[in-house]
Motif scaffolding. Structure first.
Motif, PDB file in Angstrom:
ATOM      1  N   LEU A   1      40.585  56.777  42.483  1.00 16.99           N
ATOM      2  CA  LEU A   1      39.719  55.592  42.440  1.00 16.99           C
ATOM      3  C   LEU A   1      40.506  54.348  42.838  1.00 16.99           C
ATOM      4  O   LEU A   1      41.620  54.140  42.366  1.00 16.99           O
ATOM      5  CB  LEU A   1      39.170  55.414  41.015  1.00 16.99           C
ATOM      6  N   GLN A   2      39.895  53.557  43.710  1.00 11.45           N
ATOM      7  CA  GLN A   2      40.482  52.250  44.021  1.00 11.45           C
ATOM      8  C   GLN A   2      39.503  51.185  43.559  1.00 11.45           C
ATOM      9  O   GLN A   2      38.327  51.222  43.937  1.00 11.45           O
ATOM     10  CB  GLN A   2      40.704  52.108  45.527  1.00 11.45           C
ATOM     11  N   ALA A   3      39.973  50.277  42.724  1.00 15.54           N
ATOM     12  CA  ALA A   3      39.102  49.225  42.221  1.00 15.54           C
ATOM     13  C   ALA A   3      39.924  47.958  42.012  1.00 15.54           C
ATOM     14  O   ALA A   3      41.153  48.016  41.926  1.00 15.54           O
ATOM     15  CB  ALA A   3      38.460  49.665  40.913  1.00 15.54           C
ATOM     16  N   ILE A   4      39.229  46.839  41.955  1.00 15.64           N
ATOM     17  CA  ILE A   4      39.922  45.560  41.769  1.00 15.64           C
ATOM     18  C   ILE A   4      39.655  45.057  40.356  1.00 15.64           C
ATOM     19  O   ILE A   4      38.502  45.021  39.905  1.00 15.64           O
ATOM     20  CB  ILE A   4      39.440  44.540  42.819  1.00 15.64           C
ATOM     21  N   ALA A   5      40.738  44.706  39.653  1.00 11.70           N
ATOM     22  CA  ALA A   5      40.624  44.236  38.274  1.00 11.70           C
ATOM     23  C   ALA A   5      41.126  42.800  38.189  1.00 11.70           C
ATOM     24  O   ALA A   5      42.216  42.509  38.678  1.00 11.70           O
ATOM     25  CB  ALA A   5      41.455  45.133  37.362  1.00 11.70           C
ATOM     26  N   GLU A   6      40.334  41.924  37.586  1.00  8.52           N
ATOM     27  CA  GLU A   6      40.774  40.540  37.391  1.00  8.52           C
ATOM     28  C   GLU A   6      40.731  40.200  35.913  1.00  8.52           C
ATOM     29  O   GLU A   6      39.759  40.541  35.230  1.00  8.52           O
ATOM     30  CB  GLU A   6      39.862  39.591  38.182  1.00  8.52           C
ATOM     31  N   PRO A   7      41.765  39.531  35.405  1.00 13.79           N
ATOM     32  CA  PRO A   7      41.795  39.202  33.980  1.00 13.79           C
ATOM     33  C   PRO A   7      40.560  38.406  33.562  1.00 13.79           C
ATOM     34  O   PRO A   7      40.083  37.554  34.321  1.00 13.79           O
ATOM     35  CB  PRO A   7      43.057  38.356  33.835  1.00 13.79           C
ATOM     36  N   ARG A   8      40.045  38.709  32.357  1.00  9.32           N
ATOM     37  CA  ARG A   8      38.890  37.941  31.884  1.00  9.32           C
ATOM     38  C   ARG A   8      39.154  37.317  30.510  1.00  9.32           C
ATOM     39  O   ARG A   8      38.241  36.722  29.914  1.00  9.32           O
ATOM     40  CB  ARG A   8      37.616  38.794  31.885  1.00  9.32           C
ATOM     41  N   LEU A   9      40.389  37.481  30.006  1.00  9.27           N
ATOM     42  CA  LEU A   9      40.732  36.882  28.707  1.00  9.27           C
ATOM     43  C   LEU A   9      41.771  35.782  28.943  1.00  9.27           C
ATOM     44  O   LEU A   9      42.388  35.727  30.007  1.00  9.27           O
ATOM     45  CB  LEU A   9      41.296  37.962  27.775  1.00  9.27           C
ATOM     46  N   PRO A  10      42.014  34.905  27.958  1.00  7.49           N
ATOM     47  CA  PRO A  10      43.037  33.866  28.136  1.00  7.49           C
ATOM     48  C   PRO A  10      44.402  34.497  28.437  1.00  7.49           C
ATOM     49  O   PRO A  10      44.725  35.580  27.921  1.00  7.49           O
ATOM     50  CB  PRO A  10      43.058  33.154  26.771  1.00  7.49           C
ATOM     51  N   ALA A  11      45.214  33.812  29.251  1.00  9.15           N
ATOM     52  CA  ALA A  11      46.477  34.384  29.761  1.00  9.15           C
ATOM     53  C   ALA A  11      47.404  34.862  28.644  1.00  9.15           C
ATOM     54  O   ALA A  11      48.067  35.900  28.776  1.00  9.15           O
ATOM     55  CB  ALA A  11      47.188  33.349  30.633  1.00  9.15           C
ATOM     56  N   HIS A  12      47.433  34.145  27.502  1.00  4.95           N
ATOM     57  CA  HIS A  12      48.415  34.516  26.460  1.00  4.95           C
ATOM     58  C   HIS A  12      48.111  35.891  25.849  1.00  4.95           C
ATOM     59  O   HIS A  12      48.995  36.533  25.285  1.00  4.95           O
ATOM     60  CB  HIS A  12      48.481  33.433  25.366  1.00  4.95           C
TER      61      HIS A  12
END
Ligand code: HEM
Length: 196
Positions: free
Chosen positions: A178-189
């Motif tokens: 599987l190839q998929a793109i993941a982007e953070p959705r929580l605060p960086a810390h």
């Protein structure tokens, strides 16, 4: 993840449950799982359609037996096809091939080896001894992947184009990774490594 990427409404519902129960200020831990019934249903539905070991471990009959009108003589090598049972319309109703976690809402069917329609860990004396660890890992890892990241398919790829072909063997992984793109959705810390 493949099934969730093909079913954005299920992914959205899972994300909403995580936001409601966990919030955006922490990751999911083992103790949270009982409070995430929809995530539990997603894991069951995944193991129904994609059992890790589609034919379980082979059995050898030690005495003559009769099962559902079939005679099984002593010494027969027996395979239990949980892949087929998981897709049997006589058990799962219409659209058994559809990924629909809602089918487990209000249902007591579980993966613990007592409900013969859902046996991803097998059953009986040779059932998986790692079920406690395996199930928790699956639930906590999937919950954190969904909670921690917004997921989408690579640019330009429609969800209908995602291959769901599997490679048949003792276990059954995806044929094409599987190839998929993941982007953070929580605060960086939240993603920072905890101090040793
Ligand atoms: C989600 C994760 C896992 C799944 C879906 C899974 C599934 C299975 C299945 C279907 C069997 C055959 C059961 C039968 O024929 O009735 C099995 C056997 C076995 N599993 Fe797992 N397993 C998982 C994780 C683990 C883990 C984490 C361990 C060890 C820490 C483990 C150790 C074993 C062993 C030793 C057997 C052979 C048992 C025997 O033949 O007596 N499994 N597993």
């Amino acid at each position: 993840m493949s099934e969730l990427l093909r079913k954005p409404d299920v992914l959205t519902k899972a994300t909403e449950e995580l936001d409601r129960v966990i919030g955006r200020e922490r990751l999911v831990t083992e103790g949270d799982i009982t409070k995430l019934p929809y995530m539990q249903a997603i894991v069951k539905e995944t193991m129904r359609l994609h059992p890790v070991t589609p034919l379980l471990a082979p059995r050898l009959s030690r005495e003559d037996a009769s099962v559902d009108g079939y005679d099984i003589p002593t010494g027969t090598l027996v395979f239990v096809n949980v892949w087929a049972i998981g897709r049997d319309p006589a058990v799962w109703g219409d659209a058994p091939d559809e990924f629909r976690p809602e089918r487990f809402a209000g249902s007591s069917v579980d993966v613990k080896g007592q409900d013969f329609e859902l046996l991803p860990f097998g059953s009986g004396r040779r059932m998986c001894p790692g079920i406690g660890l395996g199930l928790k890992m699956e639930q906590v890892i999937l919950a954190n992947l969904v909670h921690g990241f917004a997921w989408r398919l690579p640019d330009g790829m429609a969800k209908e184009e995602l291959s769901m072909e599997e490679k048949f063997g003792l276990s059954m992984p995806r044929l094409i990774p599987l190839q998929a793109i993941a982007e953070p959705r929580l605060p960086a810390h939240i993603y920072a490594r905890p101090p040793p």
